[in-house]
Scaffold this active site. Structure first.
Site, PDB file in Angstrom:
ATOM      1  N   MET A  81       0.813  -1.215   0.000  1.00  0.00           N
ATOM      2  CA  MET A  81       0.000   0.000   0.000  1.00  0.00           C
ATOM      3  C   MET A  81       0.854   1.276   0.000  1.00  0.00           C
ATOM      4  SD  MET A  81      -2.993  -1.143   2.687  1.00  0.00           S
ATOM      5  CE  MET A  81      -4.007   0.308   2.349  1.00  0.00           C
ATOM      6  N   HIS A  82       0.200   2.399  -0.248  1.00  0.00           N
ATOM      7  CA  HIS A  82       0.710   3.755  -0.023  1.00  0.00           C
ATOM      8  C   HIS A  82       1.749   4.236  -1.035  1.00  0.00           C
ATOM      9  CE1 HIS A  82      -1.262   3.073   3.773  1.00  0.00           C
ATOM     10  NE2 HIS A  82      -0.318   2.285   4.232  1.00  0.00           N
ATOM     11  N   ASP A 238      -2.574  -5.055   0.461  1.00  0.00           N
ATOM     12  CA  ASP A 238      -2.050  -6.351   0.889  1.00  0.00           C
ATOM     13  C   ASP A 238      -2.706  -6.901   2.147  1.00  0.00           C
ATOM     14  OD1 ASP A 238      -0.852  -4.384   2.456  1.00  0.00           O
ATOM     15  OD2 ASP A 238       1.199  -4.923   1.914  1.00  0.00           O
TER      16      ASP A 238
END
Length: 487
Positions: A81-82, A238
């Protein structure tokens, strides 16, 4: 009929094939080039590496399981992520992606919250350097020539999706980690976007993780021997994908993940933020469902670090700790090697060993390290409870769950049973494949995302409860004292 799940990680890509009943038919993996750290606290990766690894993993499945690959009707994606993947007007990558564990944008986080006092209420989360939006604020300030060229910003798996389908699309669970999403409304927030000078035109289209996001490109379907009309699902970040993989989609169901980072995850029936405790409150990958996470940045990464500096294999270190275990010792470890999220929200925090003596050896340090991670999970549980969240027994996932001592320490400190699933892969790739099934077959996620059989249950050790409560109190006292000394 089969379904393909692809999990894009920072160290590589894993792909798994399942049938309509969820049975694994085959799997393959491919390594990616490791992230680089141009400066302390920075972490970057070339998006092309995710794509190369995805192609390699899928090509391996074609060789090993050609009939099953030919029968694929749906594909799901999971990803770390991110990460900020910046694209120009022709979808060209403008710079290396800035990853989830990059801490350069602490100042920008404070500036964003000052500019929009309602930020936490809308996003349901504190502005943290790990999130995507502060990274773009940093680029805007320090790389204006790059910022001006931005046409789209995609998360890692959305970039892979773009190359699979030609579509700019993101699912709700991953979008919730950008700090641009109104998490309660499951929609982009114009106010949050404005803080970084952006608009909806810079964002991908939103879909639920179990819905279709597009179809596989003809040339890729031909490469992998598939037919026309292969559906690519929205997928999941995830951790939400891992929850789909183990069936943690109902209120109170959750897991503890002992991976590179550590996650205490619980599914919710509604949006439940607790920004004071640095709890992550995100959308789940299925409709009308949310989840909370307490996140620690160095779980098995702490053990890997200890192995590197002692010149010993991490598995041998954990084994040595188990052999000599007699309860808590003098040594205490704070696992803040990459800073910390929950509950401190401090990218500048640093790890510490306290209580060292001439008796301290690698086995004792390994035990203290495992205890420190267990205490960090206890911190996460504490702030989740502050948000009014109760959880039942937890499932264990991740490489660190192979250590029974580690699970025993976590179970004792959380005073919660930890269930160990039967042998099998119940991680992000399986969750992604299940989402691909839902999208292709219009199936109900509650029917698809069942929990695995349980191999055994690790119960809290009542004989150690009091000793670890005392040790946890010492652990909690160390962080503010050390941070004060570092000023």
């Amino acid at each position: 009929m089969s379904f393909l799940g692809v999990d894009i990680g920072t160290s590589g890509v894993k792909a798994i094939l399942i049938d309509r009943a969820g049975k694994a038919l085959g799997e393959a993996s491919a390594k990616a080039v490791e992230p680089v750290r141009p400066q302390p606290g920075w972490s970057e990766q070339n998006p092309a590496d995710w794509w190369s690894a995805t192609l390699e993993a899928a090509d391996k499945l074609v060789v090993a399981h050609p009939e099953e690959m030919a029968a694929v009707r749906g594909i799901g994606l999971s990803g770390h992520m991110h990460g900020a993947t910046l694209l120009g007007k022709n979808d060209d990558v403008l710079r290396p992606a800035i990853l989830w564990n990059d801490g350069r944008s602490s100042a920008e986080c404070a500036e964003m919250e000052a500019a929009l006092p309602m930020l936490r209420d809308i996003a349901g989360n504190i502005a943290m350097p790990g999130f995507t939006a502060p990274k773009i604020a940093w680029v805007r300030k320090y790389e204006p020539q790059i910022y001006e060229k931005i046409a789209k910003i995609l998360l890692p798996k959305a970039y892979v999706r773009l190359l699979l389908t030609g579509e700019h699309v993101e699912d709700m669970s991953d979008a919730a980690g950008t700090l641009w999403l109104d998490v309660g409304k499951r929609d982009w927030s114009d106010d949050l976007l404005k803080v970084t000078g952006l608009s909806r035109s810079h964002m991908p289209r939103l879909v639920e993780g179990s819905a279709s996001s597009g179809e596989l490109k003809t040339e890729l379907a031909r490469r992998w021997g598939m037919g026309a009309g292969v559906v690519v699902a929205g997928g999941a970040g995830d951790n939400a994908a891992a929850a789909c993989g183990i069936g943690a989609i109902r209120p109170g169901e959750g897991f503890v993940s002992l991976g590179t980072s550590g996650v205490l995850f619980v599914s919710n029936d509604r949006f439940r933020p607790n920004t004071k405790g640095a709890v992550h409150a995100f959308c789940h990958a299925i409709p009308d469902t949310w989840h909370q996470m307490g996140v620690i940045l160095s779980a098995t990464d702490s053990l890997n670090w200890l192995g590197k500096i002692t010149g010993q294999d991490p598995a041998r270190l954990s084994g040595a700790a188990a052999e000599g275990f007699k309860g808590p010792g003098e040594e205490i470890f704070l696992p803040y090697l990459s800073g910390e999220r929950t509950p401190h929200n401090n990218a500048g925090a640093r790890g510490s060993f306290v209580g060292l003596s001439h008796l301290s050896d690698p086995a004792r340090l390994a035990q203290a390290m495992m205890e420190g991670v267990a205490f960090a999970f206890r911190d996460c549980q504490r702030v989740l409870k502050d948000a009014g969240t109760e959880m039942g027994s937890l499932l264990a996932v991740g490489g660190g769950s192979k250590s029974e001592l580690w699970l025993r320490l976590i179970a004792t400190n959380l005073d919660t049973e930890i269930a160990l699933p039967e042998d099998g892969d119940f991680g992000g790739a399986l969750g992604a494949a299940r989402l691909g099934l839902c999208a292709a077959e219009n199936a109900d996620p509650k029917d698809v995302m069942t929990m695995p059989g349980i191999k055994r249950v690790i119960a809290p050790d009542p004989a150690l409860r009091s000793a670890y409560s005392d040790q946890y109190a010492r652990y909690r006292a160390l962080y503010p004292a050390i941070e004060e000394a570092r000023k």
